[in-house]
Motif scaffolding. Sequence first.
Motif, mmCIF file in Angstrom:
data_model
loop_
_atom_site.group_PDB
_atom_site.id
_atom_site.type_symbol
_atom_site.label_atom_id
_atom_site.label_comp_id
_atom_site.label_asym_id
_atom_site.label_seq_id
_atom_site.Cartn_x
_atom_site.Cartn_y
_atom_site.Cartn_z
ATOM 1 N N THR A 257 -3.402 -1.067 -7.596
ATOM 2 C CA THR A 257 -4.706 -0.413 -7.597
ATOM 3 C C THR A 257 -5.659 -1.018 -6.577
ATOM 4 O O THR A 257 -6.292 -0.302 -5.794
ATOM 5 C CB THR A 257 -5.321 -0.459 -9.002
ATOM 6 N N SER B 223 -5.117 -2.721 -3.837
ATOM 7 C CA SER B 223 -4.701 -2.410 -2.474
ATOM 8 C C SER B 223 -5.036 -0.965 -2.121
ATOM 9 O O SER B 223 -5.522 -0.674 -1.021
ATOM 10 C CB SER B 223 -3.201 -2.659 -2.299
ATOM 11 N N ARG B 224 -4.787 -0.055 -3.050
ATOM 12 C CA ARG B 224 -5.092 1.354 -2.786
ATOM 13 C C ARG B 224 -6.592 1.582 -2.640
ATOM 14 O O ARG B 224 -7.031 2.371 -1.808
ATOM 15 C CB ARG B 224 -4.508 2.222 -3.896
ATOM 16 N N HIS C 26 -2.499 2.729 1.472
ATOM 17 C CA HIS C 26 -1.831 3.797 0.725
ATOM 18 C C HIS C 26 -0.352 3.936 1.080
ATOM 19 O O HIS C 26 0.362 4.705 0.466
ATOM 20 C CB HIS C 26 -2.543 5.133 0.966
#
Length: 197
Positions: A166, A168-169, A174
């Motif tokens: 989460t 990192s996104r 992505h």
Amino acid sequence: MGPIFDPSLAGKLVRHEPPFVEDSPRLPYPNFYYALEDLVASYSPALTFSVHRSSIIIGASSRSVYNALLSLAVYAAICKQQRLPFHYPVSWHNNKYGQLCLIRLRIKRSIAKGFDLVEMMKEKGGVWDEIVEKHGLYKTKLEEITCFDALKIAMNFDFQHVCSMTKSREFGFHGFADTFKSIRMWVERLRDMKIIP
């Protein structure tokens, strides 16, 4: 998780329900990565940064001690050189998921009960030297490119090792890679770099 490379503390890993999340508090152990985070933070606000904790690491480098794929590839090359069976270094009962890939591979490999990778690889530096010479590889010493203690621990966690992506996104990362395609690609890259035969 804790200090998985410190033999005196290795039995004290902190168990979490998966997935592991980035906002978990620091563990009460010395950790090199905490020191790096603190160093970078000391330059704030002149420098902006975010910390993303990696999991099992694979890739291509001539000096990647904690690169699980490189340690496995070197182990496989030594088995081939000495005509030894390649035992996949997970415990027989291990059926856990890891962030890199499903540890229990659905291919035919020998999983030997009681097999100790670290013990088997002791004193194999000379064998690696022979392989480097025989195949004209980039000059490395076994201890410069492998850490069989780390590989043994990473392949034998007794808990599910899955991290949340989460954070990192949320920061715009992505992309993703298919594990099995990545493994093939990195092995070929290691061969091209003449790190492994």
